[in-house]
Design an enzyme around this catalytic site. Structure first.
Site, PDB file in Angstrom:
ATOM      1  N   ASP A 100       0.794  -1.233   0.000  1.00  0.00           N
ATOM      2  CA  ASP A 100       0.000   0.000   0.000  1.00  0.00           C
ATOM      3  C   ASP A 100       0.827   1.284   0.000  1.00  0.00           C
ATOM      4  O   ASP A 100       0.289   2.379  -0.182  1.00  0.00           O
ATOM      5  CB  ASP A 100      -0.968   0.012   1.194  1.00  0.00           C
ATOM      6  CG  ASP A 100      -0.275  -0.239   2.540  1.00  0.00           C
ATOM      7  OD1 ASP A 100       0.880   0.189   2.711  1.00  0.00           O
ATOM      8  OD2 ASP A 100      -0.906  -0.857   3.421  1.00  0.00           O
ATOM      9  N   HIS A 115       6.967  -7.487  -1.340  1.00  0.00           N
ATOM     10  CA  HIS A 115       5.854  -7.961  -2.172  1.00  0.00           C
ATOM     11  C   HIS A 115       5.429  -6.939  -3.226  1.00  0.00           C
ATOM     12  O   HIS A 115       4.363  -7.060  -3.820  1.00  0.00           O
ATOM     13  CB  HIS A 115       4.653  -8.340  -1.295  1.00  0.00           C
ATOM     14  CG  HIS A 115       4.865  -9.609  -0.513  1.00  0.00           C
ATOM     15  ND1 HIS A 115       4.006 -10.037   0.460  1.00  0.00           N
ATOM     16  CD2 HIS A 115       5.854 -10.540  -0.576  1.00  0.00           C
ATOM     17  CE1 HIS A 115       4.455 -11.183   0.974  1.00  0.00           C
ATOM     18  NE2 HIS A 115       5.578 -11.500   0.372  1.00  0.00           N
ATOM     19  N   CYS A 123       5.242  -4.088 -17.612  1.00  0.00           N
ATOM     20  CA  CYS A 123       4.758  -4.574 -18.903  1.00  0.00           C
ATOM     21  C   CYS A 123       5.021  -6.078 -19.009  1.00  0.00           C
ATOM     22  O   CYS A 123       6.123  -6.545 -18.724  1.00  0.00           O
ATOM     23  CB  CYS A 123       5.472  -3.840 -20.036  1.00  0.00           C
ATOM     24  SG  CYS A 123       5.000  -4.449 -21.661  1.00  0.00           S
TER      25      CYS A 123
END
Ligand code: NAD
Ligand code: ZN
Length: 236
Positions: A100, A115, A123
């Site tokens: 977050d 993470h 991409c």
């Protein structure tokens, strides 16, 4: 006097591992709570490469929902307490499983996002990385360089962690005198193993959680309660 307060005052090397629980008080749902659910999907059904390959629109809609939810959210006293501890510590590393970005928003400096980050995209064709803060995001988002499909730059279940971050996290876990494990269920590997590695390397391990977890067995102490209350109290 409280042994943790004494160790904090010693200003040695501190490593912190955080999980979704530290952001729960800011209003970011954890995965294990019922408010973590979206349209009755379990996060494990959506946060995988297989799910993305099968239905990228569905997975992107879920991330768009999470990005909308996270965007206005502010760090809470637990995030700020870690900024304060970092400022007082010679060697400090904050390893987070959270995507977050709230530790950065609070002002933490030495943060390893093992993470990934929900505001970064990669991409799937040319692999280029970029920042993307569009809310809502265009579904499906495409790469400006090559037109390929973009994916969230987060580590999904079944994927390996970024090698550089993991190596730095392992080093920090095994080279600290005090380790905090805050708001993590201890069920996601290899993040949970960092706590074990810290303990084996001789750190004094303090777990902070609202309930016991599998990591309580290895911790020197488990403080049961909200991360913000316990950290604020330790700093008082
Ligand atoms: P988890 O959802 O499995 O567990 C959350 C833990 O936090 C639980 O043990 C719970 O008891 C504890 N907790 C809840 N509120 C707390 C509070 N106020 N104070 C202290 N502890 C509290 O989370 P996890 O262990 O981080 O693993 C889930 C995975 O999901 C991770 O990979 C993470 O990247 C991802 N995730 C991230 C976010 C985020 O970025 N905020 C949110 C949900 C899930
Ligand atoms: Zn591309």
């Amino acid at each position: 006097m409280d042994i943790i307060k004494l160790k904090l005052q010693a200003k040695q090397s501190i490593t912190v591992l955080t999980g979704a629980g530290i952001s729960a008080e800011s209003g970011v749902p954890t995965f294990r709570g019922s408010d973590g659910l979206w349209k009755n999907f379990q996060p494990e059904q959506l946060a995988t490469l297989e799910a993305f390959q099968a239905d990228p629109c569905l997975v992107w809609e879920w991330y768009d929902w999470r990005r909308k939810l996270i965007e206005p959210i502010k760090p809470n006293p637990a995030h700020y307490a870690l900024v304060e501890i970092e400022a007082q510590t010679e060697q400090f590393t904050l390893i987070t499983q959270n995507i977050d970005g709230l530790h950065h928003k609070a002002g933490s400096q030495n943060v390893l996002e093992i993470h990934g980050n929900i505001w970064k995209v990669q991409c799937t064709k040319c692999q280029c990385l970029s920042h993307n803060s569009e809310v809502p995001i265009q579904i499906l988002p495409t790469c400006r360089q090559c037109g390929g499909l973009l994916r969230p730059k987060v580590v999904w279940f079944g994927e390996t962690l970024p090698a550089k971050e993991l190596e730095a996290a392992q080093f920090a876990a095994t080279h600290c005198s005090l380790m905090f494990i805050i708001g993590t269920s201890g069920l996601v590997q290899p993040a949970a193993s960092l706590g074990v590695a810290g303990k084996q390397a001789g750190a004094y391990v303090v777990e902070i959680n609202i309930e016991q977890t599998p990591l309580s067995n290895i911790a020197d102490e488990t403080r049961i309660g909200k991360a913000s209350d316990i950290l604020t109290d330790l700093l008082s």
